[in-house]
Design a protein around this motif. Structure first.
Motif, PDB file in Angstrom:
ATOM      1  N   UNK A 110       0.841  -1.210   0.000  1.00 52.44           N
ATOM      2  CA  UNK A 110       0.000   0.000   0.000  1.00 52.44           C
ATOM      3  C   UNK A 110       0.873   1.256   0.000  1.00 52.44           C
ATOM      4  N   UNK A 111       1.927   1.216   0.794  1.00 50.24           N
ATOM      5  CA  UNK A 111       2.863   2.342   0.871  1.00 50.24           C
ATOM      6  C   UNK A 111       3.476   2.617  -0.508  1.00 50.24           C
ATOM      7  N   UNK A 112       3.871   1.523  -1.151  1.00 51.55           N
ATOM      8  CA  UNK A 112       4.497   1.654  -2.466  1.00 51.55           C
ATOM      9  C   UNK A 112       3.530   2.245  -3.495  1.00 51.55           C
ATOM     10  N   UNK A 158      -5.012   3.006  -6.229  1.00 46.53           N
ATOM     11  CA  UNK A 158      -4.578   3.726  -5.022  1.00 46.53           C
ATOM     12  C   UNK A 158      -5.734   3.832  -4.031  1.00 46.53           C
ATOM     13  N   UNK A 159      -6.929   4.045  -4.551  1.00 46.85           N
ATOM     14  CA  UNK A 159      -8.108   4.098  -3.680  1.00 46.85           C
ATOM     15  C   UNK A 159      -8.289   2.757  -2.972  1.00 46.85           C
ATOM     16  N   UNK A 160      -8.123   1.668  -3.731  1.00 40.71           N
ATOM     17  CA  UNK A 160      -8.248   0.326  -3.130  1.00 40.71           C
ATOM     18  C   UNK A 160      -7.164   0.120  -2.078  1.00 40.71           C
ATOM     19  N   UNK A 167       8.819  -0.064  -8.546  1.00 40.47           N
ATOM     20  CA  UNK A 167       7.804  -1.062  -8.177  1.00 40.47           C
ATOM     21  C   UNK A 167       8.144  -2.439  -8.721  1.00 40.47           C
ATOM     22  N   UNK A 168       8.684  -2.467  -9.939  1.00 37.89           N
ATOM     23  CA  UNK A 168       9.074  -3.755 -10.520  1.00 37.89           C
ATOM     24  C   UNK A 168      10.135  -4.426  -9.655  1.00 37.89           C
ATOM     25  N   UNK A 169      11.124  -3.651  -9.221  1.00 37.48           N
ATOM     26  CA  UNK A 169      12.202  -4.208  -8.396  1.00 37.48           C
ATOM     27  C   UNK A 169      11.671  -4.722  -7.066  1.00 37.48           C
TER      28      UNK A 169
END
Lengths: 80, 486
Positions: B125-127, B338-340, B397-399
């Motif tokens: 979620x943070x990411x 992001x809302x989810x 995010x991929x990493x």
């Protein structure tokens, strides 16, 4: 890496699938380094054919995969 | 006259998007419908939605501009991007669909908690919130600039109008509106970019003349490598194909909204054909653009300039709508994700664990509006380089997520400790690599040895996953049963 699957209880890891992906990517990379841009049909055509052939391979293999998977699923009689 | 025609076409497009949002608002009765359409979407919608989400300003503006600069050197990236749905589907698509159904997952966050515990969910979620908001800002900035170039509209007005339209239809119709607008936006992208590609290729004198003229400008433009280093080219291809698994969570989440497995497979077919058409067109536009406009000062203005110079104003308007469509189809999906993340991964577990479905829906909708407005406010004075802002979020995010997701799908031995080690090491190493690239080249697109941060971070993440896993006890049988039973 992989789940036990002898008794059919656990999933099988589709190693062939991952190998196919790796081969596609590898062939794309190799093609990058061997094409000179020249070709028997004139300047730039080697590059052109390498790029377009990759798109064709992608579409054809994906449709074969979809067809085969659906056929197998129909045989097993499941859809979820 | 041109401006008026463009304005009419764009206005019709934006009104159409709002109408879809209003229509689908009636179908949303709970969080399941809001975030996953109740897993009811058909193949065309799922396939187009996956691809349209993956395509952004980077595809419609950044890629033609990069092809304009690098010629054929950048074309393999288009092919790798076209292969992305195929790769992600084969790697995790079927598994995610099955697992999501078993545990009623809406996002990766639900899957991470079920497999690796709550800490992994919070990390995810943070990411999402930290790295997807800058991505939205970059896309909104592109909206404002496109409308400024095409219509002479003030940047702020164009950006805010586009942002509000996205917020309204996402707020009202949730995933229904997002997925169906993606379908319409995808069709507009096909029409706009194919017309532009054929027209510009024809004006460039056909393929043979195009090659000769490119070679006359710079012979390296017609080779697949030459203007970039080998390592850079290879990393570029790996990043935009395989690493979509973790880097493009907003697109991959489409795998869990399809009706069933057959629908999902058919969606893959739609997706591949759609992406082939778009990326091939983008390549042709970039190559022909280099010949037609060799002295273009700002490469990012290639598409609107070609549309204005070559096309009838109605088709020019369609091309601009296509560019907006590419941007909006990404922003709406990212906004909803992001809302989810804020609702399901933070609000419910941390603030109100007993929240009813109605309360969650209400909070989800409010969060959609708040995050959308925040992105608009940040886009008032954004940083430059849209393409590399997109690439930055994607790489980090991929990493961080690719290895944990792959292991959640396929490896029963993977443990919570291993996954957390993989997530943090991927995040830190990719950020550090960006820092080193900035130190060395003062650039967000060059790194030591030409090694991309997503590729390096994923390799580091894999090593830490293995170490963390083998140093900890295996997961319990119940978890294994849920995730790996045939």
């Amino acid at each position: 890496m992989g789940a036990p699957s002898k008794d059919g209880k656990w999933i099988r890891v589709p190693y062939l699938r991952f190998l196919g992906m790796a081969l596609f990517l590898l062939s794309l990379i190799v093609a990058n380094f061997v094409t000179s841009g020249e070709g028997p049909w004139g300047i730039g055509w080697n590059t052109f054919y390498v790029t377009w052939l990759s798109y064709v391979i992608l579409i054809v293999t994906s449709f074969i995969f979809i067809y085969r998977q659906n056929r197998e699923e129909d045989k097993r009689g499941e859809s979820k | 006259m041109i401006t008026l025609t463009y304005s009419v076409v764009l206005a019709l497009y934006l009104i159409g998007m709002l109408a879809l949002g209003w229509y689908f608002s009636k179908k949303v009765t709970g969080t399941d419908e809001y975030y996953t359409t109740g897993r009811s979407t058909n193949a065309a919608v799922t396939g187009f939605s996956y691809s349209a989400t993956q395509m952004s300003a980077g595809t419609a503006i950044g890629s033609p501009a990069t092809v304009w600069k690098l010629g054929y050197n950048y074309i393999p990236v288009s092919i790798a991007s076209t292969a992305a749905p195929w790769f992600t589907f084969l790697s995790i698509g079927e598994r995610m669909r099955k697992i999501a159904e078993r545990i009623n997952a809406y996002t990766y966050g639900d899957i991470f908690e079920a497999r690796y515990g709550r800490h992994a969910r919070f990390f995810y979620a943070f990411l999402m919130l930290i790295f997807y908001i800058p991505l939205m800002v970059g896309q909104l900035k592109a909206c404002g600039e496109i409308l400024k170039v095409a219509l002479g509209l003030d940047y702020l007005v164009g950006m805010v109008v586009a942002g509000i339209v996205i917020i309204v239809y996402t707020w009202t119709g949730g995933m229904f509106a997002v997925a169906w607008t993606d379908l319409v936006q995808g069709l507009i992208m096909i029409v706009g970019l194919v017309v532009l590609a054929f027209t510009s290729l024809s004006r460039a004198g056909g393929m043979a003349a195009l090659h000769q003229n490119l070679a006359a400008i710079d012979p390296r433009l017609i080779k697949l490598t030459g203007l970039v280093t080998g390592t850079w080219a290879v990393c570029n291809m790996i990043t935009w194909s395989v690493l979509q698994i973790g880097g493009s969570a907003a697109a991959v989440v489409r795998f869990i909204i399809a009706k069933d497995m057959k629908t999902l497979r058919a969606a893959l077919g739609y997706s591949i054909v759609f992406q082939t058409i778009i990326f091939a067109s983008v390549g042709v536009v970039g190559l022909a653009g280099r010949v037609l406009l060799p002295d273009l000062k700002v490469a990012d203005s290639l598409v609107p300039t070609l549309a204005a110079n070559l096309l009838h104003p109605v088709f020019g308007g369609v091309v601009l709508s296509a560019v907006l469509a590419a941007i909006m189809s990404t922003v709406d999906s990212v906004l909803l994700l992001c809302s989810a993340a804020a609702t399901r991964d933070l609000y419910v577990p941390l603030i109100n664990p007993k929240a009813s479905d109605e309360q969650q829906l209400k909070v989800g909708r409010i969060t959609t509006v708040v995050l959308g407005v925040a992105a608009i406010l940040l886009a008032i004075r954004p940083i430059d380089a849209v393409q590399w802002l997109v690439a930055f979020s994607f790489n980090v995010m991929a990493a961080s997520l690719t290895v944990p997701i792959l292991c959640a799908a396929w490896w029963p031995r993977a443990t919570r400790q291993g996954a957390l080690a993989a997530m943090y090491s991927g995040l830190i190493s990719s950020l550090y690599w960006y820092y080193l690239g900035w130190q060395q080249f003062k650039s967000l697109s060059n790194w030591p040895y030409g090694l991309w941060p997503g590729v390096l971070g994923t390799a580091v993440s894999l090593v830490f996953m293995l170490i963390g896993t083998y140093l900890s006890a295996p997961p319990d049988e119940k978890t294994k049963e849920i995730f790996y039973a045939a």
